[in-house]
Scaffold this motif. Structure first.
Motif, short mmCIF file in Angstrom:
data_model
loop_
_atom_site.label_atom_id
_atom_site.label_comp_id
_atom_site.label_asym_id
_atom_site.label_seq_id
_atom_site.Cartn_x
_atom_site.Cartn_y
_atom_site.Cartn_z
N HIS A 7 21.60 -2.39 75.02
CA HIS A 7 22.94 -2.06 74.54
C HIS A 7 22.82 -1.71 73.06
CE1 HIS A 7 27.34 -2.26 74.28
NE2 HIS A 7 27.18 -2.93 73.14
N HIS A 44 20.08 -6.83 77.00
CA HIS A 44 20.99 -7.68 77.77
C HIS A 44 20.36 -8.02 79.11
CE1 HIS A 44 23.97 -6.65 74.79
NE2 HIS A 44 24.93 -7.29 75.46
N CYS A 92 21.06 -8.81 82.91
CA CYS A 92 22.08 -8.50 83.91
C CYS A 92 21.77 -9.24 85.20
CB CYS A 92 22.12 -6.99 84.17
SG CYS A 92 22.25 -5.96 82.68
N VAL A 118 27.43 -1.70 79.24
CA VAL A 118 26.20 -2.42 78.91
C VAL A 118 25.14 -1.44 78.42
CG1 VAL A 118 24.36 -3.90 79.81
CG2 VAL A 118 26.71 -4.19 80.65
N HIS A 119 24.79 -0.49 79.27
CA HIS A 119 23.76 0.51 78.94
C HIS A 119 24.48 1.73 78.35
CE1 HIS A 119 19.89 2.71 80.43
NE2 HIS A 119 19.97 2.64 79.13
N ALA A 145 26.52 -9.83 82.35
CA ALA A 145 25.44 -9.50 81.41
C ALA A 145 25.67 -10.24 80.11
CB ALA A 145 25.39 -7.99 81.17
N PHE A 180 30.85 -8.91 78.37
CA PHE A 180 30.66 -8.32 79.70
C PHE A 180 30.91 -9.38 80.76
CE2 PHE A 180 27.65 -6.07 76.86
CZ PHE A 180 28.32 -4.87 76.82
#
Length: 247
Positions: free
Chosen positions: A116, A125, A127, A170-171, A214, A247
């Motif tokens: 991230h 992160h 997940c 997140v990504h 996440a 998240f």
């Protein structure tokens, strides 16, 4: 992208879960080793279920090696990154198109890592998919491809798709995610009767509807070279003042 993953479950836990869902057990002739952090660029073993043996789990080197590279995988890996295969070009890429037709697999996991970006800084992160039984991450299966190496060994790749709303946050740079299949599509993915159109539809709409979570982890540990990151501490949540997204 999905270049690092976890599989923390013990062998009996994995077998119990998969036997209940798809009547699958481990091949008995190898040692199973759980891991907290498998870096794909080490080309260590992931664990897969093949189309032609849907009742067995096999180890496979992470990074699919196509037919022309099987005699020297190390040389192929130095030149090519096949840890992931984009769903959108699966039937076009020479490294993947043959496997896409008749060497699909399911890849076991209970977590993976994504970067991230905040202000030009990458914060890794972890997940995972919590459940009542496993609040820190239940078992799930990636859609993947495999190929045989010499000496009856295997290699494999994880399929990625465009990120959904959650993983786009997140990504947030590449906006990709690994294809975690819905549990009721496991057998479909291994079905040798599917055509290209049906497979494309499955990849487009087959992502699980089970919720993911996440959290940020220690970037100094995750990105540090020449240290052992395959330790429980790697998934420990870390607070970063610059992060204001939960998240």
């Amino acid at each position: 992208m999905c270049y690092s993953t976890t599989l923390r479950k013990q062998r009996k836990e994995v077998e119990k879960r998969l036997y209940q869902e798809i009547n699958t057990e481990f091949e008995i002739d190898f040692e199973y080793t759980p891991y907290f952090h498998l870096n794909g660029f080490s080309h260590g073993n992931v664990y897969i279920i093949k189309m032609d043996e849907p009742d067995r789990i096999h180890p496979a080197a992470w990074g699919l090696v196509p037919d022309w590279g099987v005699h020297n995988p190390e040389v192929f890996w130095k030149k090519s990154n096949t840890l992931n295969a984009r769903a959108e070009s699966l039937f076009e890429k020479p490294s993947f198109k043959n496997s896409a037709n008749d060497k699909r697999c399911l890849i076991l996991s209970d977590g993976f890592y994504e970067p991230h970006h905040v202000g030009g800084v990458s914060i890794p992160h972890f997940c995972y998919q919590p459940s009542k039984e496993y609040p820190e991450g239940d078992l799930f299966l990636f859609a993947g491809l495999y190929n045989e190496l010499d000496n009856d060994l295997l290699s494999a790749t994880i399929i990625t798709v465009e990120a959904n709303d959650f993983f786009a946050e997140v990504h947030n740079k590449k906006k990709r995610m690994p294809l975690v299949l819905a549990y009721d599509l496991y057998e479909d993915w291994l079905d040798n009767g599917l055509n290209q159109s049906q497979l494309n539809e499955l990849m487009a709409y087959g992502f699980t509807n089970r919720d993911f979570k996440a959290h940020p982890i220690n970037r100094d540990l995750y990105y540090k070279k020449n240290v052992n990151t395959n330790i429980p501490e790697i998934i420990k949540p870390i607070d970063y003042p610059e992060l204001n997204t939960l998240f």
